[in-house]
Design a protein around this motif. Structure first.
Motif, mmCIF file in Angstrom:
data_model
loop_
_atom_site.group_PDB
_atom_site.id
_atom_site.type_symbol
_atom_site.label_atom_id
_atom_site.label_comp_id
_atom_site.label_asym_id
_atom_site.label_seq_id
_atom_site.Cartn_x
_atom_site.Cartn_y
_atom_site.Cartn_z
ATOM 1 N N PHE A 14 0.805 -1.218 0.000
ATOM 2 C CA PHE A 14 0.000 0.000 0.000
ATOM 3 C C PHE A 14 0.839 1.269 0.000
ATOM 4 N N LYS A 15 2.143 1.157 -0.062
ATOM 5 C CA LYS A 15 3.006 2.340 -0.021
ATOM 6 C C LYS A 15 3.020 3.035 -1.384
ATOM 7 N N ASP A 16 2.823 4.338 -1.368
ATOM 8 C CA ASP A 16 2.907 5.142 -2.579
ATOM 9 C C ASP A 16 4.370 5.218 -2.998
ATOM 10 N N LYS A 17 4.655 4.821 -4.224
ATOM 11 C CA LYS A 17 6.044 4.750 -4.675
ATOM 12 C C LYS A 17 6.702 6.126 -4.793
ATOM 13 N N ASN A 18 5.908 7.157 -5.007
ATOM 14 C CA ASN A 18 6.454 8.506 -5.156
ATOM 15 C C ASN A 18 6.691 9.188 -3.812
ATOM 16 N N THR A 19 5.714 9.112 -2.924
ATOM 17 C CA THR A 19 5.799 9.853 -1.663
ATOM 18 C C THR A 19 6.299 9.003 -0.506
ATOM 19 N N LYS A 20 6.338 7.686 -0.684
ATOM 20 C CA LYS A 20 6.745 6.744 0.369
ATOM 21 C C LYS A 20 5.812 6.812 1.583
ATOM 22 N N GLU A 21 4.550 7.191 1.350
ATOM 23 C CA GLU A 21 3.570 7.295 2.425
ATOM 24 C C GLU A 21 2.459 6.274 2.215
ATOM 25 N N TYR A 22 1.726 6.043 3.271
ATOM 26 C CA TYR A 22 0.572 5.150 3.234
ATOM 27 C C TYR A 22 -0.683 6.011 3.338
ATOM 28 N N ASN A 23 -1.379 6.193 2.234
ATOM 29 C CA ASN A 23 -2.561 7.050 2.215
ATOM 30 C C ASN A 23 -3.839 6.222 2.208
ATOM 31 N N ASN A 24 -4.743 6.555 3.126
ATOM 32 C CA ASN A 24 -6.077 5.935 3.171
ATOM 33 C C ASN A 24 -6.032 4.412 3.281
ATOM 34 N N VAL A 25 -5.129 3.880 4.058
ATOM 35 C CA VAL A 25 -5.021 2.438 4.258
ATOM 36 C C VAL A 25 -5.645 2.094 5.601
ATOM 37 N N LYS A 26 -6.533 1.105 5.574
ATOM 38 C CA LYS A 26 -7.185 0.645 6.797
ATOM 39 C C LYS A 26 -6.640 -0.738 7.152
ATOM 40 N N PHE A 27 -6.780 -1.097 8.405
ATOM 41 C CA PHE A 27 -6.356 -2.420 8.855
ATOM 42 C C PHE A 27 -7.053 -3.498 8.040
ATOM 43 N N GLU A 28 -8.321 -3.282 7.714
ATOM 44 C CA GLU A 28 -9.086 -4.268 6.946
ATOM 45 C C GLU A 28 -8.462 -4.519 5.575
ATOM 46 N N ASP A 29 -7.901 -3.483 4.968
ATOM 47 C CA ASP A 29 -7.245 -3.646 3.668
ATOM 48 C C ASP A 29 -6.068 -4.613 3.771
ATOM 49 N N ILE A 30 -5.268 -4.422 4.789
ATOM 50 C CA ILE A 30 -4.103 -5.289 4.998
ATOM 51 C C ILE A 30 -4.552 -6.702 5.349
ATOM 52 N N TYR A 31 -5.595 -6.813 6.163
ATOM 53 C CA TYR A 31 -6.104 -8.125 6.552
ATOM 54 C C TYR A 31 -6.641 -8.890 5.335
ATOM 55 N N HIS A 32 -7.299 -8.210 4.407
ATOM 56 C CA HIS A 32 -7.814 -8.881 3.209
ATOM 57 C C HIS A 32 -6.675 -9.408 2.330
ATOM 58 N N ILE A 33 -5.601 -8.671 2.230
ATOM 59 C CA ILE A 33 -4.432 -9.151 1.484
ATOM 60 C C ILE A 33 -3.855 -10.394 2.170
#
Length: 51
Positions: A14-33
């Motif tokens: 979920f890391k933005d390759k340009n800014t190296k930030e995590y924008n609008n990422v929820k725990f549920e998103d990571i759990y689904h992956i």
């Protein structure tokens, strides 16, 4: 699986390759992956064992 291991293992998807930030990422998103990864691993193992 511990919280730390879950987050460390899947956060980079979920890391933005340009800014190296995590924008609008929820725990549920990571759990689904994580769940998808587990299901695919089990599916591959099922068919590899048949070989």
């Amino acid at each position: 699986m511990s919280y730390y291991a879950l987050i460390s293992g899947y956060k980079d998807c979920f890391k933005d390759k340009n800014t190296k930030e995590y924008n609008n990422v929820k725990f549920e998103d990571i759990y689904h992956i994580y769940k998808l990864d587990k299901e695919l691993g089990n599916l591959f193992l099922k068919y590899i064992l048949k070989i």
